[in-house]
Design a protein around this motif. Sequence first.
Motif, mmCIF file in Angstrom:
data_model
loop_
_atom_site.group_PDB
_atom_site.id
_atom_site.type_symbol
_atom_site.label_atom_id
_atom_site.label_comp_id
_atom_site.label_asym_id
_atom_site.label_seq_id
_atom_site.Cartn_x
_atom_site.Cartn_y
_atom_site.Cartn_z
ATOM 1 N N HIS A 39 0.871 -1.176 0.000
ATOM 2 C CA HIS A 39 0.000 0.000 0.000
ATOM 3 C C HIS A 39 0.908 1.225 0.000
ATOM 4 N N PRO A 40 0.446 2.334 -0.584
ATOM 5 C CA PRO A 40 1.272 3.541 -0.537
ATOM 6 C C PRO A 40 1.482 3.997 0.905
ATOM 7 N N LYS A 41 2.732 4.241 1.248
ATOM 8 C CA LYS A 41 3.086 4.648 2.609
ATOM 9 C C LYS A 41 4.487 5.227 2.591
ATOM 10 N N GLY A 42 4.852 5.880 3.698
ATOM 11 C CA GLY A 42 6.201 6.399 3.806
ATOM 12 C C GLY A 42 6.461 6.991 5.168
ATOM 13 N N LYS A 43 7.710 7.303 5.414
ATOM 14 C CA LYS A 43 8.133 7.862 6.698
ATOM 15 C C LYS A 43 7.559 9.266 6.879
ATOM 16 N N LEU A 44 7.243 9.565 8.126
ATOM 17 C CA LEU A 44 6.759 10.893 8.468
ATOM 18 C C LEU A 44 7.923 11.873 8.532
ATOM 19 N N LYS A 45 7.656 13.101 8.136
ATOM 20 C CA LYS A 45 8.636 14.173 8.289
ATOM 21 C C LYS A 45 8.579 14.641 9.741
ATOM 22 N N PRO A 46 9.660 15.226 10.259
ATOM 23 C CA PRO A 46 9.652 15.697 11.649
ATOM 24 C C PRO A 46 8.459 16.627 11.915
ATOM 25 N N GLY A 47 7.691 16.309 12.958
ATOM 26 C CA GLY A 47 6.552 17.122 13.345
ATOM 27 C C GLY A 47 5.291 16.916 12.514
ATOM 28 N N GLU A 48 5.350 16.071 11.502
ATOM 29 C CA GLU A 48 4.199 15.854 10.617
ATOM 30 C C GLU A 48 3.168 14.958 11.303
ATOM 31 N N GLU A 49 1.909 15.335 11.199
ATOM 32 C CA GLU A 49 0.824 14.509 11.712
ATOM 33 C C GLU A 49 0.679 13.269 10.826
ATOM 34 N N PRO A 50 0.393 12.104 11.424
ATOM 35 C CA PRO A 50 0.304 10.877 10.624
ATOM 36 C C PRO A 50 -0.679 10.951 9.450
ATOM 37 N N ASP A 52 -1.705 13.582 7.776
ATOM 38 C CA ASP A 52 -1.119 14.460 6.755
ATOM 39 C C ASP A 52 -0.030 13.727 5.977
ATOM 40 N N GLY A 53 0.798 12.968 6.705
ATOM 41 C CA GLY A 53 1.853 12.207 6.041
ATOM 42 C C GLY A 53 1.287 11.125 5.134
ATOM 43 N N ALA A 54 0.229 10.472 5.576
ATOM 44 C CA ALA A 54 -0.393 9.419 4.762
ATOM 45 C C ALA A 54 -0.914 9.995 3.446
ATOM 46 N N LEU A 55 -1.616 11.128 3.528
ATOM 47 C CA LEU A 55 -2.159 11.744 2.313
ATOM 48 C C LEU A 55 -1.044 12.241 1.397
ATOM 49 N N ARG A 56 0.021 12.775 1.982
ATOM 50 C CA ARG A 56 1.172 13.227 1.186
ATOM 51 C C ARG A 56 1.812 12.059 0.455
ATOM 52 N N GLU A 57 2.006 10.955 1.176
ATOM 53 C CA GLU A 57 2.642 9.784 0.570
ATOM 54 C C GLU A 57 1.793 9.208 -0.564
ATOM 55 N N VAL A 58 0.477 9.142 -0.368
ATOM 56 C CA VAL A 58 -0.397 8.642 -1.435
ATOM 57 C C VAL A 58 -0.235 9.504 -2.684
ATOM 58 N N LEU A 59 -0.269 10.817 -2.505
ATOM 59 C CA LEU A 59 -0.130 11.712 -3.649
ATOM 60 C C LEU A 59 1.237 11.552 -4.309
ATOM 61 N N GLU A 60 2.308 11.496 -3.509
ATOM 62 C CA GLU A 60 3.658 11.358 -4.067
ATOM 63 C C GLU A 60 3.832 10.043 -4.813
ATOM 64 N N GLU A 61 3.305 8.960 -4.252
ATOM 65 C CA GLU A 61 3.560 7.638 -4.834
ATOM 66 C C GLU A 61 2.604 7.265 -5.952
ATOM 67 N N THR A 62 1.393 7.837 -5.949
ATOM 68 C CA THR A 62 0.393 7.425 -6.941
ATOM 69 C C THR A 62 -0.071 8.552 -7.844
ATOM 70 N N GLY A 63 0.126 9.799 -7.429
ATOM 71 C CA GLY A 63 -0.403 10.939 -8.173
ATOM 72 C C GLY A 63 -1.887 11.156 -7.922
ATOM 73 N N VAL A 64 -2.462 10.431 -6.958
ATOM 74 C CA VAL A 64 -3.906 10.468 -6.709
ATOM 75 C C VAL A 64 -4.201 11.285 -5.450
ATOM 76 N N VAL A 65 -5.131 12.224 -5.588
ATOM 77 C CA VAL A 65 -5.667 12.937 -4.436
ATOM 78 C C VAL A 65 -6.757 12.048 -3.850
ATOM 79 N N CYS A 66 -6.793 11.938 -2.525
ATOM 80 C CA CYS A 66 -7.765 11.038 -1.918
ATOM 81 C C CYS A 66 -8.457 11.693 -0.737
#
Length: 150
Positions: A39-50, A52-66
């Motif tokens: 599944h699309p996933k990735g490490k959180l940036k310092p101070g990033e809420e989980p 927010d990080g999940a949605l960022r990773e999905v967009l970065e890895e798939t190009g899909v807004v969700c």
Amino acid sequence: MVENSVIRAAGCVLWRRSPRDGRPEIALVHRPRYDDWSHPKGKLKPGEEPLDGALREVLEETGVVCVPGAALPTVRYLAKGRPKEVDYWAAEAAGVAEAAFVPNDEVDLLAWLPPDAARERLTHDHDRVLVDAFLDTLRSRTAPRPGGAE
């Protein structure tokens, strides 16, 4: 950073309604570095809420807004000898454009699969558990409510 500190990450079970029959399809990504499907996933940036990080990773890895939905189980495992915790959410694709995905060094393939096929293709057992958790949330979302109108 302490060597044995927990690696924090977040991701989504990204899904859409099939354009063919309206049934759920789950997006999986292939990571060439590990030669695995996940599944699309990735490490959180310092101070990033989980989330927010999940949605960022999905967009970065798939190009899909969700659109995030229900929280799914947190997955815990060892990654290169260090404990890793990945928070997950179900997330529905918003206006999926097949052309949005651009292969790169991190993710070279994106596949939209029915849940059974996704479960089979996933490399790691801990990712398969998330398919079942997602289906449970989908069923509870569409189940008739007690005392509701018939």
